[in-house]
Design a protein around this motif. Sequence first.
Motif, PDB file in Angstrom:
ATOM      1  N   ARG A   1     -10.266  -6.416 -18.174  1.00 55.84           N
ATOM      2  CA  ARG A   1     -10.025  -5.010 -18.520  1.00 55.84           C
ATOM      3  C   ARG A   1     -10.512  -4.659 -19.928  1.00 55.84           C
ATOM      4  O   ARG A   1     -10.186  -3.607 -20.464  1.00 55.84           O
ATOM      5  CB  ARG A   1      -8.530  -4.699 -18.390  1.00 55.84           C
ATOM      6  N   ASP A   2     -11.315  -5.529 -20.529  1.00 56.40           N
ATOM      7  CA  ASP A   2     -11.829  -5.294 -21.891  1.00 56.40           C
ATOM      8  C   ASP A   2     -12.441  -3.906 -22.058  1.00 56.40           C
ATOM      9  O   ASP A   2     -12.133  -3.197 -23.018  1.00 56.40           O
ATOM     10  CB  ASP A   2     -12.884  -6.339 -22.267  1.00 56.40           C
ATOM     11  N   ASP A   3     -13.339  -3.524 -21.156  1.00 57.09           N
ATOM     12  CA  ASP A   3     -14.040  -2.245 -21.298  1.00 57.09           C
ATOM     13  C   ASP A   3     -13.079  -1.066 -21.236  1.00 57.09           C
ATOM     14  O   ASP A   3     -13.218  -0.106 -22.006  1.00 57.09           O
ATOM     15  CB  ASP A   3     -15.118  -2.099 -20.223  1.00 57.09           C
ATOM     16  N   ASP A   4     -12.099  -1.133 -20.335  1.00 61.98           N
ATOM     17  CA  ASP A   4     -11.154  -0.023 -20.196  1.00 61.98           C
ATOM     18  C   ASP A   4     -10.223   0.080 -21.406  1.00 61.98           C
ATOM     19  O   ASP A   4      -9.907   1.185 -21.854  1.00 61.98           O
ATOM     20  CB  ASP A   4     -10.350  -0.159 -18.905  1.00 61.98           C
ATOM     21  N   VAL A   5      -9.805  -1.050 -21.931  1.00 57.06           N
ATOM     22  CA  VAL A   5      -8.949  -1.021 -23.124  1.00 57.06           C
ATOM     23  C   VAL A   5      -9.757  -0.508 -24.316  1.00 57.06           C
ATOM     24  O   VAL A   5      -9.264   0.299 -25.102  1.00 57.06           O
ATOM     25  CB  VAL A   5      -8.329  -2.411 -23.404  1.00 57.06           C
ATOM     26  N   ALA A   6     -11.015  -0.938 -24.419  1.00 60.02           N
ATOM     27  CA  ALA A   6     -11.872  -0.460 -25.512  1.00 60.02           C
ATOM     28  C   ALA A   6     -12.122   1.046 -25.408  1.00 60.02           C
ATOM     29  O   ALA A   6     -12.228   1.730 -26.422  1.00 60.02           O
ATOM     30  CB  ALA A   6     -13.194  -1.220 -25.508  1.00 60.02           C
ATOM     31  N   ALA A   7     -12.193   1.555 -24.183  1.00 60.65           N
ATOM     32  CA  ALA A   7     -12.445   2.988 -23.974  1.00 60.65           C
ATOM     33  C   ALA A   7     -11.191   3.843 -24.131  1.00 60.65           C
ATOM     34  O   ALA A   7     -11.287   5.062 -24.270  1.00 60.65           O
ATOM     35  CB  ALA A   7     -13.042   3.210 -22.583  1.00 60.65           C
ATOM     36  N   SER A   8     -10.031   3.201 -24.136  1.00 55.41           N
ATOM     37  CA  SER A   8      -8.805   3.985 -24.276  1.00 55.41           C
ATOM     38  C   SER A   8      -8.623   4.417 -25.729  1.00 55.41           C
ATOM     39  O   SER A   8      -9.075   3.751 -26.654  1.00 55.41           O
ATOM     40  CB  SER A   8      -7.586   3.186 -23.794  1.00 55.41           C
ATOM     41  N   ARG A   9      -7.964   5.515 -25.906  1.00 59.71           N
ATOM     42  CA  ARG A   9      -7.734   6.075 -27.245  1.00 59.71           C
ATOM     43  C   ARG A   9      -6.675   5.283 -28.000  1.00 59.71           C
ATOM     44  O   ARG A   9      -6.794   5.060 -29.203  1.00 59.71           O
ATOM     45  CB  ARG A   9      -7.311   7.544 -27.080  1.00 59.71           C
ATOM     46  N   LEU A  10      -5.639   4.838 -27.307  1.00 57.52           N
ATOM     47  CA  LEU A  10      -4.510   4.172 -27.969  1.00 57.52           C
ATOM     48  C   LEU A  10      -4.552   2.647 -27.893  1.00 57.52           C
ATOM     49  O   LEU A  10      -3.829   1.979 -28.617  1.00 57.52           O
ATOM     50  CB  LEU A  10      -3.192   4.659 -27.347  1.00 57.52           C
ATOM     51  N   GLY A  11      -5.376   2.110 -27.019  1.00 61.44           N
ATOM     52  CA  GLY A  11      -5.396   0.665 -26.797  1.00 61.44           C
ATOM     53  C   GLY A  11      -5.523  -0.181 -28.047  1.00 61.44           C
ATOM     54  O   GLY A  11      -4.904  -1.214 -28.171  1.00 61.44           O
ATOM     55  N   ARG A  12      -6.301   0.275 -28.998  1.00 65.52           N
ATOM     56  CA  ARG A  12      -6.520  -0.502 -30.228  1.00 65.52           C
ATOM     57  C   ARG A  12      -5.739   0.045 -31.418  1.00 65.52           C
ATOM     58  O   ARG A  12      -5.932  -0.409 -32.539  1.00 65.52           O
ATOM     59  CB  ARG A  12      -8.016  -0.524 -30.573  1.00 65.52           C
TER      60      ARG A  12
END
Length: 133
Positions: free
Chosen positions: A113-124
Amino acid sequence: MPLAGPPLTQAVSVGRGTKPDEPALVSAKTRMTWRELDEAAARLAAQYLALGLQPGDRVASLMPNRPALVVHYLACLKGALVATPLNYRYMPPEIDHALEVSGASLLLHHAERDDDVAASRLGRRLARGVIRY
């Protein structure tokens, strides 16, 4: 949310009341005894707390159903953390919504799920960050 019931006065072992060397968790690739499961959960709980998480903090997970997820849930229980499972099929907008609504301090996610977490606004942007499994 207020807690109900008496506080725990001592740690509870996952394998309590069982034969510690009997199988507790078995999958196609993993076999753990009650003792190993308890020890793995205790180590992970200590690592979560070493990151600065406090009892009552929410730890979101974006993980498929695997033995590591069981260890994660037990670690949250041992550390008095609130396990906050996210649907593994969530896309970035849904991940953001769930993280915002839950108030999660940390996100554990599978490498798939790396790409989806990177694309999320709050993930990082969570207070205690992201752990990639």
